[in-house]
Design a protein around this motif. Structure first.
Motif, mmCIF file in Angstrom:
data_model
loop_
_atom_site.group_PDB
_atom_site.id
_atom_site.type_symbol
_atom_site.label_atom_id
_atom_site.label_comp_id
_atom_site.label_asym_id
_atom_site.label_seq_id
_atom_site.Cartn_x
_atom_site.Cartn_y
_atom_site.Cartn_z
ATOM 1 N N THR A 1 37.447 -21.399 45.868
ATOM 2 C CA THR A 1 37.661 -21.414 44.416
ATOM 3 C C THR A 1 36.660 -22.383 43.810
ATOM 4 O O THR A 1 36.557 -23.534 44.256
ATOM 5 C CB THR A 1 39.085 -21.881 44.063
ATOM 6 O OG1 THR A 1 40.023 -21.005 44.691
ATOM 7 C CG2 THR A 1 39.307 -21.878 42.565
ATOM 8 N N ILE A 2 35.919 -21.918 42.809
ATOM 9 C CA ILE A 2 34.948 -22.773 42.125
ATOM 10 C C ILE A 2 35.367 -22.888 40.666
ATOM 11 O O ILE A 2 35.553 -21.884 39.986
ATOM 12 C CB ILE A 2 33.527 -22.184 42.220
ATOM 13 C CG1 ILE A 2 33.117 -22.046 43.681
ATOM 14 C CG2 ILE A 2 32.539 -23.063 41.444
ATOM 15 C CD1 ILE A 2 31.824 -21.298 43.895
ATOM 16 N N ARG A 3 35.530 -24.139 40.229
ATOM 17 C CA ARG A 3 35.883 -24.392 38.829
ATOM 18 C C ARG A 3 34.741 -25.160 38.189
ATOM 19 O O ARG A 3 34.392 -26.251 38.642
ATOM 20 C CB ARG A 3 37.173 -25.197 38.732
ATOM 21 C CG ARG A 3 38.357 -24.446 39.305
ATOM 22 C CD ARG A 3 39.667 -25.150 39.105
ATOM 23 N NE ARG A 3 39.605 -26.533 39.552
ATOM 24 C CZ ARG A 3 40.492 -27.470 39.225
ATOM 25 N NH1 ARG A 3 41.498 -27.173 38.446
ATOM 26 N NH2 ARG A 3 40.392 -28.683 39.691
ATOM 27 N N ILE A 4 34.148 -24.582 37.151
ATOM 28 C CA ILE A 4 33.059 -25.247 36.438
ATOM 29 C C ILE A 4 33.629 -25.836 35.158
ATOM 30 O O ILE A 4 34.229 -25.131 34.334
ATOM 31 C CB ILE A 4 31.912 -24.272 36.138
ATOM 32 C CG1 ILE A 4 31.345 -23.746 37.462
ATOM 33 C CG2 ILE A 4 30.828 -24.955 35.302
ATOM 34 C CD1 ILE A 4 30.281 -22.689 37.317
ATOM 35 N N LEU A 5 33.453 -27.135 35.022
ATOM 36 C CA LEU A 5 33.962 -27.883 33.880
ATOM 37 C C LEU A 5 32.772 -28.573 33.216
ATOM 38 O O LEU A 5 32.472 -29.729 33.531
ATOM 39 C CB LEU A 5 35.001 -28.912 34.332
ATOM 40 C CG LEU A 5 36.103 -28.370 35.258
ATOM 41 C CD1 LEU A 5 36.854 -29.494 35.937
ATOM 42 C CD2 LEU A 5 37.039 -27.491 34.461
ATOM 43 N N SER A 6 32.055 -27.845 32.385
ATOM 44 C CA SER A 6 30.859 -28.362 31.720
ATOM 45 C C SER A 6 29.784 -28.665 32.755
ATOM 46 O O SER A 6 29.322 -27.761 33.430
ATOM 47 C CB SER A 6 31.211 -29.587 30.867
ATOM 48 O OG SER A 6 30.090 -30.014 30.144
ATOM 49 N N ASP A 7 29.415 -29.936 32.922
ATOM 50 C CA ASP A 7 28.357 -30.286 33.881
ATOM 51 C C ASP A 7 28.913 -30.760 35.223
ATOM 52 O O ASP A 7 28.220 -31.356 36.026
ATOM 53 C CB ASP A 7 27.418 -31.339 33.301
ATOM 54 C CG ASP A 7 28.102 -32.667 33.026
ATOM 55 O OD1 ASP A 7 29.350 -32.718 33.023
ATOM 56 O OD2 ASP A 7 27.382 -33.668 32.823
ATOM 57 N N VAL A 8 30.206 -30.488 35.473
ATOM 58 C CA VAL A 8 30.850 -30.829 36.742
ATOM 59 C C VAL A 8 31.489 -29.556 37.306
ATOM 60 O O VAL A 8 32.042 -28.757 36.571
ATOM 61 C CB VAL A 8 31.928 -31.917 36.549
ATOM 62 C CG1 VAL A 8 32.723 -32.155 37.823
ATOM 63 C CG2 VAL A 8 31.287 -33.210 36.067
ATOM 64 N N ALA A 9 31.375 -29.380 38.613
ATOM 65 C CA ALA A 9 32.011 -28.245 39.276
ATOM 66 C C ALA A 9 32.821 -28.755 40.464
ATOM 67 O O ALA A 9 32.372 -29.648 41.194
ATOM 68 C CB ALA A 9 30.967 -27.241 39.752
ATOM 69 N N LEU A 10 34.009 -28.195 40.638
ATOM 70 C CA LEU A 10 34.863 -28.522 41.777
ATOM 71 C C LEU A 10 34.964 -27.285 42.662
ATOM 72 O O LEU A 10 35.248 -26.190 42.168
ATOM 73 C CB LEU A 10 36.250 -28.943 41.317
ATOM 74 C CG LEU A 10 36.305 -30.173 40.410
ATOM 75 C CD1 LEU A 10 37.728 -30.408 39.938
ATOM 76 C CD2 LEU A 10 35.759 -31.387 41.132
ATOM 77 N N ILE A 11 34.726 -27.464 43.948
ATOM 78 C CA ILE A 11 34.809 -26.367 44.899
ATOM 79 C C ILE A 11 35.920 -26.691 45.885
ATOM 80 O O ILE A 11 35.881 -27.720 46.561
ATOM 81 C CB ILE A 11 33.476 -26.164 45.637
ATOM 82 C CG1 ILE A 11 32.374 -25.873 44.609
ATOM 83 C CG2 ILE A 11 33.595 -25.051 46.665
ATOM 84 C CD1 ILE A 11 30.993 -25.828 45.183
ATOM 85 N N HIS A 12 36.920 -25.819 45.939
ATOM 86 C CA HIS A 12 38.044 -25.973 46.851
ATOM 87 C C HIS A 12 37.982 -24.835 47.857
ATOM 88 O O HIS A 12 37.713 -23.691 47.489
ATOM 89 C CB HIS A 12 39.385 -25.882 46.116
ATOM 90 C CG HIS A 12 39.506 -26.793 44.945
ATOM 91 N ND1 HIS A 12 39.755 -28.130 45.065
ATOM 92 C CD2 HIS A 12 39.409 -26.548 43.620
ATOM 93 C CE1 HIS A 12 39.813 -28.680 43.860
ATOM 94 N NE2 HIS A 12 39.605 -27.740 42.970
#
Length: 84
Positions: free
Chosen positions: A32-43
């Motif tokens: 799962t990839i969540r892009i939050l503006s200039d930050v991305a979290l990959i789980h």
């Protein structure tokens, strides 16, 4: 890949991954990839086999990336082997 119960700093981690890996058959699942503006979290969840004893293992991980000058750079990583 993090060894259960072991925490490494940046230098230790880079030395660890530079050595021959102690596992094989690494596979990644449920990404799962969540892009939050200039930050991305990959789980994700990974599975692998330890070379020493053939044990099948899995780990959950989260990587954090930041977009710097148009390039995504990994700024933090965490892997946890469930049950440890």
């Amino acid at each position: 890949m993090q060894t259960p119960g072991v925490t490494r700093n940046r230098t230790e981690f880079l030395e660890y991954i530079a050595k021959p890996r102690p596992f094989k058959d690494l596979a990644v699942h449920d990404v799962t990839i969540r892009i939050l503006s200039d930050v991305a979290l990959i789980h994700a969840r990974s599975t692998y086999t330890m070379l020493a004893d053939g044990a099948k293992r899995e780990a959950l991980y989260t990587d954090a990336y930041q977009k710097r000058a148009g390039v995504w750079v990994c700024v933090a990583a965490c892997a946890i082997a469930p049950g440890t």
